[in-house]
Write an enzyme that holds these catalytic residues in place. Structure first.
Site, mmCIF file in Angstrom:
data_model
loop_
_atom_site.group_PDB
_atom_site.id
_atom_site.type_symbol
_atom_site.label_atom_id
_atom_site.label_comp_id
_atom_site.label_asym_id
_atom_site.label_seq_id
_atom_site.Cartn_x
_atom_site.Cartn_y
_atom_site.Cartn_z
ATOM 1 N N GLY A 538 0.829 -1.203 0.000
ATOM 2 C CA GLY A 538 0.000 0.000 0.000
ATOM 3 C C GLY A 538 0.858 1.245 0.000
ATOM 4 N N GLY A 539 0.202 2.367 0.013
ATOM 5 C CA GLY A 539 0.914 3.633 -0.027
ATOM 6 C C GLY A 539 1.775 3.882 1.194
ATOM 7 N N PHE A 540 1.445 3.231 2.274
ATOM 8 C CA PHE A 540 2.160 3.536 3.502
ATOM 9 C C PHE A 540 2.964 2.341 3.999
ATOM 10 C CE2 PHE A 540 -1.478 6.188 3.058
ATOM 11 C CZ PHE A 540 -0.998 7.447 3.340
ATOM 12 N N GLY A 541 3.081 1.351 3.163
ATOM 13 C CA GLY A 541 3.858 0.190 3.556
ATOM 14 C C GLY A 541 3.165 -1.089 3.145
ATOM 15 N N PRO A 542 3.839 -2.218 3.299
ATOM 16 C CA PRO A 542 3.280 -3.499 2.864
ATOM 17 C C PRO A 542 2.115 -3.944 3.749
ATOM 18 C CG PRO A 542 5.356 -3.834 3.982
ATOM 19 C CD PRO A 542 5.179 -2.357 3.875
ATOM 20 N N LYS A 557 -1.137 -3.840 8.317
ATOM 21 C CA LYS A 557 -0.405 -2.845 7.521
ATOM 22 C C LYS A 557 0.807 -2.405 8.315
ATOM 23 C CE LYS A 557 -1.897 -0.094 4.473
ATOM 24 N NZ LYS A 557 -2.505 0.891 3.582
ATOM 25 N N ASP A 654 -6.683 10.174 -0.467
ATOM 26 C CA ASP A 654 -6.076 9.197 -1.381
ATOM 27 C C ASP A 654 -7.108 8.150 -1.788
ATOM 28 O OD1 ASP A 654 -4.178 8.083 -2.958
ATOM 29 O OD2 ASP A 654 -3.121 7.048 -1.339
#
Ligand SMILES: *[C@@H]1O[C@H](CO)[C@@H](O)[C@H](O)[C@H]1NC(C)=O
Ligand SMILES: *[C@@H]1O[C@H](CO)[C@@H](O)[C@H](O)[C@H]1NC(C)=O
Ligand SMILES: *[C@@H]1O[C@H](CO)[C@@H](O)[C@H](O)[C@H]1NC(C)=O
Ligand SMILES: *[C@@H]1O[C@H](CO)[C@@H](O)[C@H](O)[C@H]1NC(C)=O
Ligand SMILES: *[C@@H]1O[C@H](CO)[C@@H](O)[C@H](O)[C@H]1NC(C)=O
Ligand SMILES: *[C@@H]1O[C@H](CO)[C@@H](O)[C@H](O)[C@H]1NC(C)=O
Ligand SMILES: *[C@@H]1O[C@H](CO)[C@@H](O)[C@H](O)[C@H]1NC(C)=O
Ligand SMILES: *[C@@H]1O[C@H](CO)[C@@H](O)[C@H](O)[C@H]1NC(C)=O
Ligand SMILES: *[C@@H]1O[C@H](CO)[C@@H](O)[C@H](O)[C@H]1NC(C)=O
Ligand SMILES: *[C@@H]1O[C@H](CO)[C@@H](O)[C@H](O)[C@H]1NC(C)=O
Length: 846
Positions: A538-542, A557, A654
């Site tokens: 994802g945008g902020f990490g796996p 997350k 987002d």
């Protein structure tokens, strides 16, 4: 109805003969050739036919165009309407000068000429599939003359009728004289462009009916018209001149408007099943006397459901009371007191007071308006007060500021729809209660101020008592009021028995639980963050899939970015986000904070995310229209909750297809909300240098200036909507002529072909109404200016109410398409969509 009685036997004979003799019917005549009485030209697609006919029981011969393949012969155009031929020797030809010409045959007398300015030879005339007879240069095919420019009584789809102030009243259509006589009758139908264009029916030179002003969607004086919007009426701008045209969504529909010889305008549609024309609407409505022009005279109001139907406007009285009582309303009404300007100043007190206005709602606005300005740039009331002869004003949605000078004519009162009219009155006519209401206002304000002060004082006391927040300046009052009463400093920690062997710590904060998990526990459940368990990046990490000891599946997350916040602040933020609970939001189950490591634990969504289905040519068919519409509604509701209904005002920042997760039943759940709060700063509109978002979904103001607001989410929602409808990515369009889906969608919508946007794999399952509504909502959401975009509450309303009249979008120019309309439309004095006046207006949340 123009019905031609034809002899069926002769018909069939003729048909067989023509098959034998000509093999196939032609659609053209060339210069030198001619069309005899009895022969016909047939359009390429077999839709229209041109030839000689006799209307009704008449024996006179006319050249006309009629529908080719329907049982009831219906003439839509007549050439020699006032010069009939008495025998059957007439013929149509292209004369030596290149014009179309009809001869009567006996003595080669020319009875009709197309009168085009033509010069050279080699002309052809062709009957097109839309019913247009076109005379053109054979070589270049440039049009010299066309029957659509010289209509008789029928307005066909694709015909363009000029509506510009330069031209003035355009009496485009003229009725037949009688059922059996196509010569020009007493009635005409056309367009009066004054103020904002409207359709008018004239009897002689007197007005008989008018549609009310065009507001970019409908004619505002035809309250039932909203349901007909689907038939695609629109105002086109060609080389600076405006034209009305319409195109049915389904091009195989046979649709026409006709001004009948009786003075009734009818909109008709061919009913294949019953083999006859169905009347969709007719004006003026026989059952409604109020539709007759100016039924109640000047300053009168007509309400069809009242008896008597006429009354004077508020503070007006009948001009001739005797006649009025007798039901002769033609004299109309007069004001009781002259306006300030009209009075000769005598220095008396009433001359000092300014005029005011009385409000009339749900009315068909009076005739002969002048457009002062579009949108709400000007203060319409001031514009009216400035002008001594102004008698009323209206800030009409989709039109702009209209003012009237002189008498107010043809005002009708509706039960729903219409506009709000402000009628100017002398001060003394406004009624004696104005002083009382002033007093009331003052009382209310004083009491209100006292209460507010009291409240502020209490709040202040309260705040002092609970001064525990780590960093009050970063916390809005909403949050503080929410967090304050809780014992945020002293969190209880205890082991739960979720599993014997793993240590789980739960922190209880004021109501819903947020589980705090240890790193070991999370690592265990995700198999040490193994590649196999990785769901995606994802945008902020796996994101990893985890299995809790009880068998429950979760999504973890692992945040890779630094939040830039202190630990306590971060924790508070997570706690707040965990409280956001809605059917269409992914639920945050807990988190794990240990050293540098920060993780969020969510409920697991078995069907992955929307992009997984939507952009996959094989899987996209799994999302039929019903599912897609459900997804659209779900996302809209989730977003509405974030924007308005949740106690925090969350701007997602987002929103995109990969952030919409799907549960077992394909219900959408928005994920990653609140991330912007953690990573992106505060929650109100501000200029931020840290842009969180995804290319293709970002609104212009956000992408370019870093400005974000709930309206930037609305923009992203619009893009997402287009993607769901089309099954294509905004940034990766299969139709490469357009740089983005937005431009493409706008183009299709503007051309009245919006339905073509639809993903072909769901074309069969869809409801066309719903699709069209969604497309219009989407196009509204992606408008350039945040002000023009609707708010989520209106979006939800528009999506869910079947009969809502949607505002008209303005072309997005941020996409690489060029604006063709705006400036010219503005200077031409034709209206422009305004979002301020929607039937589904709602106040923005908080
Ligand atoms: C045609 O029919 C109308 C009534 O529909 C009648 O008044 C008229 O006389 C008829 N004309 C002829 C020529 O038969
Ligand atoms: C003509 O009409 C018949 C039925 O009325 C229909 O089956 C046929 O397809 C039509 N042809 C065209 C070219 O529209
Ligand atoms: C033309 O001739 C036909 C018969 O030959 C006749 O019926 C008709 O009235 C004539 N028309 C004119 C305009 O003379
Ligand atoms: C008309 O057409 C003929 C042949 O089709 C050609 O020879 C002639 O030059 C054309 N005339 C003009 C004026 O274009
Ligand atoms: C048209 O107007 C004329 C003269 O005003 C009148 O005699 C005739 O009846 C009218 N026709 C219709 C169809 O109203
Ligand atoms: C308008 O719609 C209402 C209900 O939807 C219906 O009762 C009325 O007859 C309609 N009016 C016209 C002129 O079609
Ligand atoms: C618009 O005007 C230009 C020049 O005046 C002309 O060349 C062009 O053909 C016009 N376009 C249309 C669609 O009429
Ligand atoms: C109706 O009243 C007006 C004056 O208000 C008068 O001129 C007109 O003749 C009256 N009409 C009838 C039919 O009485
Ligand atoms: C106002 O004065 C003008 C001449 O100065 C006169 O014609 C007009 O009738 C007067 N109006 C009223 C309402 O007295
Ligand atoms: C008042 O408005 C009308 C219509 O817009 C305009 O023709 C007239 O010039 C205006 N008068 C003044 C004094 O502004």
């Amino acid at each position: 109805m123009s019905t031609i009685q034809r002899n069926p036997v002769r018909e069939i004979l003729f048909f067989v003969l023509s098959l034998v003799l000509f093999c196939s019917a032609s659609d053209t005549i060339r210069q030198g050739g001619s069309l005899k009485d009895g022969d016909t030209l047939v359009s390429n697609g077999d839709k229209f036919e041109l030839g000689f006919f006799s209307p009704g029981n008449s024996s006179l011969r006319y050249v006309g165009i009629w529908y080719r393949n329907i049982s009831e012969i219906t003439v839509v155009w007549v050439a020699n309407r006032d010069a009939p031929i008495s025998g059957k020797n007439g013929f149509l030809t292209i004369g030596n000068d290149g014009n179309l010409e009809i001869f009567d045959g006996n003595n080669s007398k020319s009875i009709w000429l197309s009168n085009a300015l033509v010069s050279s030879n080699n002309k052809t005339a062709r009957i097109n599939d839309d019913g247009n007879l076109v005379l053109s240069e054979e070589e270049t095919e440039s049009t010299l003359w066309e029957s659509f420019d010289h209509p008789t009584d029928t307005f066909l789809p694709g015909m363009e009728v000029e509506a510009s102030s330069k031209r003035g009243e355009n009496w485009a259509f003229r009725s037949w004289k009688s059922r059996n006589d196509p010569s020009p009758g007493n009635y005409s139908m056309g367009i009066d462009p004054r103020g904002s264009p409207q359709i008018v029916i004239w009897h002689g030179s007197e007005r008989r009916w008018r549609s009310g002003h065009w507001n970019n969607q409908i004619f505002a004086g035809v309250p039932n018209m909203s349901s007909n919007i689907i038939y695609g009426f629109k105002l086109l701008l060609i080389n600076g001149t405006a034209y009305f045209t319409y195109n049915p969504v389904d091009s195989s529909d046979k649709l026409r408007f006709r001004i009948e010889w009786t003075g009734i305008e009818e909109q008709l549609r061919w009913d294949e099943e019953n083999d006859k024309w169905g009347v969709m609407q007719s004006q003026p409505d026989k059952a409604n006397e109020c539709e007759l022009y100016n039924r109640c005279g000047k300053f009168g109001v007509c309400s069809s459901w009242e008896t008597p139907i006429c009354r004077c406007m508020d503070r007006f009285e009948p001009a001739n009371l005797g006649e009025w009582r007798r039901g002769n309303w033609s004299g109309g009404c007069v004001r009781k007191t002259l306006l300030k300007c009209e009075r000769n100043s005598t220095g008396k007190e009433e001359d000092i007071e300014d005029d005011g206005f009385v409000v009339m709602k749900l009315v068909k606005l009076p005739d002969f308006a002048d457009l002062v300005s579009q949108g709400s740039v000007v203060n319409c009331k001031d514009e009216c007060l400035k002008n001594c002869s102004c008698t009323a004003y209206a800030d009409a949605g989709g039109i702009g500021c209209l003012i009237w000078t002189g008498s107010l004519l043809d005002v009708q009162h509706f039960k729903k729809g219409g506009n709000t009219l402000n009628v100017r009155l002398a001060h003394s006519d406004l009624g004696g209660n104005s002083k009382k209401s002033y007093a009331l206002i003052i009382t209310v304000s004083v009491v209100g101020a006292i209460l507010l002060g009291l409240f502020a004082w209490l709040l202040w006391r309260y705040k002092l008592k609970f001064k525990v927040l780590p960093n009050p300046s970063a916390v809005s009052w909403l949050r503080s009021s929410e967090v304050l009463p809780s014992d945020a400093g002293k969190s209880k920690e205890y082991s739960t028995d979720l599993s014997g062997s793993v240590d789980v710590v739960t922190e209880q904060v004021n109501g819903p639980e947020l589980a705090l998990f240890s790193f070991n526990f999370v690592a265990n459940s995700t198999d040490n963050f193994s590649e196999e368990n990785k769901l995606g990046q994802g945008g902020f990490g796996p994101v990893y899939k985890g299995n809790l000891p009880g068998g429950q599946e979760i999504a973890v997350k692992r945040l890779s970015r630094k939040s830039g916040q202190g630990l306590e602040e971060f924790k508070n933020e997570i706690i707040l986000i965990a409280k956001l609970q809605h059917r269409n939001l992914v639920r945050l189950l807990g988190c794990c904070i240990q050293g540098e490591e920060k993780m969020l634990l969510y409920e697991y969504m078995p069907n992955k995310s929307l992009d997984f289905f939507l952009f996959d040519t094989e899987k996209q068919a799994l999302l039929d229209w019903k599912k897609r519409f459900n997804i659209i509604e779900g996302i809209a509701r989730g977003l509405l909750y974030l924007h308005r209904d949740s106690r925090l005002r969350i701007i997602h920042r987002d929103l995109k297809a990969s952030n919409i997760l799907l549960d077992e039943e394909m219900n959408p759940k928005i994920s990653d909300f609140g991330m912007a709060r953690i990573f992106g700063g505060n929650q109100n509109e501000l200029n931020t240098n840290r842009v969180v978002g995804t290319y293709g979904y970002m609104s212009p103001e956000y992408a370019m200036e870093g400005l974000f607001s709930v309206k930037s989410d609305v923009y992203s929602f619009g893009v997402l909507l287009l993607e769901i409808l089309s099954g294509q990515r905004n940034t990766n369009l299969r139709n490469s002529q357009y740089s983005s889906l937005i431009g493409y969608a706008w183009h299709l919508w503007n051309e009245g072909k919006a339905i073509e946007l639809l993903d072909p794999s769901i074309a069969e399952t869809c409801s066309q109404d719903e699709v069209l509504r969604c497309i219009q909502v989407a196009v509204l959401c992606v408008q350039d200016s945040p002000v023009q975009r609707p708010t989520m509450p209106s979006v939800v309303l528009m999506l869910e109410s079947e009969n809502a009249t949607l505002p008209l979008p303005i072309q997005p120019t941020f996409t690489s398409m060029r604006a063709i309309l705006d400036t010219e439309l503005l200077s031409e004095g034709i209206d422009h969509a305004s979002v301020n006046d929607i039937t589904v207006t709602m106040v923005d949340g908080r």
